[in-house]
Design a protein around this motif. Structure first.
Motif, PDB file in Angstrom:
ATOM      1  N   ALA A 125     -12.877  -2.372  31.011  1.00 41.37           N
ATOM      2  CA  ALA A 125     -14.327  -2.177  30.948  1.00 41.37           C
ATOM      3  C   ALA A 125     -14.933  -2.936  29.777  1.00 41.37           C
ATOM      4  O   ALA A 125     -16.019  -3.521  29.895  1.00 41.37           O
ATOM      5  N   LEU A 126     -14.240  -2.936  28.656  1.00 39.86           N
ATOM      6  CA  LEU A 126     -14.742  -3.682  27.502  1.00 39.86           C
ATOM      7  C   LEU A 126     -14.758  -5.187  27.767  1.00 39.86           C
ATOM      8  O   LEU A 126     -15.684  -5.899  27.357  1.00 39.86           O
ATOM      9  N   GLN A 127     -13.787  -5.693  28.444  1.00 37.09           N
ATOM     10  CA  GLN A 127     -13.732  -7.120  28.775  1.00 37.09           C
ATOM     11  C   GLN A 127     -14.892  -7.509  29.702  1.00 37.09           C
ATOM     12  O   GLN A 127     -15.527  -8.563  29.545  1.00 37.09           O
ATOM     13  N   GLN A 128     -15.180  -6.632  30.690  1.00 37.12           N
ATOM     14  CA  GLN A 128     -16.286  -6.915  31.600  1.00 37.12           C
ATOM     15  C   GLN A 128     -17.632  -6.912  30.863  1.00 37.12           C
ATOM     16  O   GLN A 128     -18.494  -7.752  31.106  1.00 37.12           O
ATOM     17  N   ALA A 171     -21.647 -12.408  27.334  1.00 37.44           N
ATOM     18  CA  ALA A 171     -21.477 -13.851  27.142  1.00 37.44           C
ATOM     19  C   ALA A 171     -22.301 -14.637  28.163  1.00 37.44           C
ATOM     20  O   ALA A 171     -22.933 -15.647  27.855  1.00 37.44           O
ATOM     21  N   GLU A 172     -22.290 -14.123  29.420  1.00 39.52           N
ATOM     22  CA  GLU A 172     -23.073 -14.798  30.467  1.00 39.52           C
ATOM     23  C   GLU A 172     -24.563 -14.714  30.164  1.00 39.52           C
ATOM     24  O   GLU A 172     -25.314 -15.673  30.355  1.00 39.52           O
ATOM     25  N   ARG A 173     -25.026 -13.541  29.684  1.00 42.57           N
ATOM     26  CA  ARG A 173     -26.440 -13.385  29.335  1.00 42.57           C
ATOM     27  C   ARG A 173     -26.840 -14.331  28.215  1.00 42.57           C
ATOM     28  O   ARG A 173     -27.906 -14.939  28.250  1.00 42.57           O
ATOM     29  N   GLN A 174     -25.971 -14.471  27.206  1.00 43.44           N
ATOM     30  CA  GLN A 174     -26.250 -15.381  26.101  1.00 43.44           C
ATOM     31  C   GLN A 174     -26.286 -16.825  26.583  1.00 43.44           C
ATOM     32  O   GLN A 174     -27.116 -17.631  26.133  1.00 43.44           O
ATOM     33  N   ARG A 175     -25.382 -17.170  27.511  1.00 41.41           N
ATOM     34  CA  ARG A 175     -25.353 -18.547  28.042  1.00 41.41           C
ATOM     35  C   ARG A 175     -26.639 -18.853  28.800  1.00 41.41           C
ATOM     36  O   ARG A 175     -27.242 -19.925  28.648  1.00 41.41           O
ATOM     37  N   LEU A 176     -27.078 -17.931  29.657  1.00 43.95           N
ATOM     38  CA  LEU A 176     -28.317 -18.129  30.402  1.00 43.95           C
ATOM     39  C   LEU A 176     -29.514 -18.235  29.468  1.00 43.95           C
ATOM     40  O   LEU A 176     -30.440 -19.026  29.696  1.00 43.95           O
ATOM     41  N   LEU A 177     -29.514 -17.430  28.407  1.00 39.74           N
ATOM     42  CA  LEU A 177     -30.607 -17.489  27.450  1.00 39.74           C
ATOM     43  C   LEU A 177     -30.659 -18.837  26.743  1.00 39.74           C
ATOM     44  O   LEU A 177     -31.728 -19.427  26.548  1.00 39.74           O
ATOM     45  N   ARG A 178     -29.475 -19.357  26.355  1.00 42.81           N
ATOM     46  CA  ARG A 178     -29.423 -20.673  25.686  1.00 42.81           C
ATOM     47  C   ARG A 178     -29.911 -21.782  26.622  1.00 42.81           C
ATOM     48  O   ARG A 178     -30.642 -22.676  26.215  1.00 42.81           O
ATOM     49  N   GLU A 179     -29.502 -21.706  27.892  1.00 41.62           N
ATOM     50  CA  GLU A 179     -29.937 -22.731  28.859  1.00 41.62           C
ATOM     51  C   GLU A 179     -31.458 -22.685  29.057  1.00 41.62           C
ATOM     52  O   GLU A 179     -32.110 -23.726  29.161  1.00 41.62           O
ATOM     53  N   GLN A 180     -32.008 -21.481  29.105  1.00 44.42           N
ATOM     54  CA  GLN A 180     -33.453 -21.357  29.255  1.00 44.42           C
ATOM     55  C   GLN A 180     -34.185 -21.941  28.063  1.00 44.42           C
ATOM     56  O   GLN A 180     -35.203 -22.632  28.209  1.00 44.42           O
TER      57      GLN A 180
END
Length: 228
Positions: free
Chosen positions: A27-30, A36-45
């Motif tokens: 659960a912690l890994q998920q 990490a995915e949210r941060q990546r999308l934020l950086r791309e935006q």
């Protein structure tokens, strides 16, 4: 004696089995992956927004102002040229003064079977050719229905414009006077006098019957001088 509030500590999680520990790790890994995915999308935006704002700068590259050039000057629009109203008034006044009704033309006319006029230095062959239609008629002015002052200005303007545009032979219709009081041609004598006073006129003859006869004149004009 001051009361001391006991510190609140997070409850400790104690796995009761290896399976529960493995489930917690998963659960912690998920959760970490989602973050990490949210941060990546934020950086791309943020990168897309920055690229949109700097699109022009990326397209043209760095801009360096040129040295030694004066500031660009935008000239003011040229005002329209004024209408030559005074010149037009002067020309009309000169026209009225140049064509006198008191001018005696009788001594300048060749009175034969058909009345004609030729300026000094112009031979009889010119009026003979004019009667024979050697020069084709290029424009006509009809003075029927005009008052004397209207006819004078119309004739002066007509001769001047015809000469300026390079015409050589024109016809002036003054009428036979059949509609005038006493059946006398009011304009005919005046037109003869006005034409003699116009320096652009070389000669004129009475028109042939098919071209108006005694009610019209065929006029030969000076060649116009074309400016380069």
């Amino acid at each position: 004696m001051r009361y001391k509030r006991p510190a609140v500590t997070a409850p400790a999680f104690k796995a009761r089995s290896f399976a529960e520990l493995k489930s917690l790790r998963h659960a912690l890994q998920q959760a970490a992956a989602r973050e990490a995915e949210r941060q990546r999308l934020l950086r791309e935006q943020l990168q897309r927004e920055q690229a949109r704002r700097q699109l022009f700068a990326h397209a043209v590259g760095p801009v360096v102002p040129l040295k030694g050039l004066a500031p660009r000057h935008t000239p003011a629009p040229q005002p329209p040229e004024p209408l030559p109203l005074q010149r037009q008034k002067d020309e009309q006044q000169a026209l009225r003064e140049s064509l006198s009704d008191a001018f005696d033309v009788a001594t300048l006319l060749d009175v034969d079977d058909q009345m004609s006029f030729r300026r000094p230095g112009i031979g009889l062959d010119v009026t003979r050719k004019l009667r024979a239609g050697h020069w084709s008629i290029q424009r006509q002015l009809d003075l029927h229905g005009l008052r004397v002052h209207e006819a004078r200005e119309a004739l002066g303007s007509f001769i001047r414009l015809s000469h300026r545009t390079g015409l050589r032979c024109v016809r002036v219709v003054h009428g036979k006077g059949l509609g005038s009081p006493g059946l006398e041609p009011v304009l005919k004598g005046r037109v003869l006098s006005w034409l003699v006073q116009k320096k652009e006129v070389l000669a004129f003859v009475q028109a042939r019957p098919a071209e108006g006869g005694a009610g019209a004149l065929v006029v030969l004009l000076q060649p116009s001088v074309r400016r380069p």
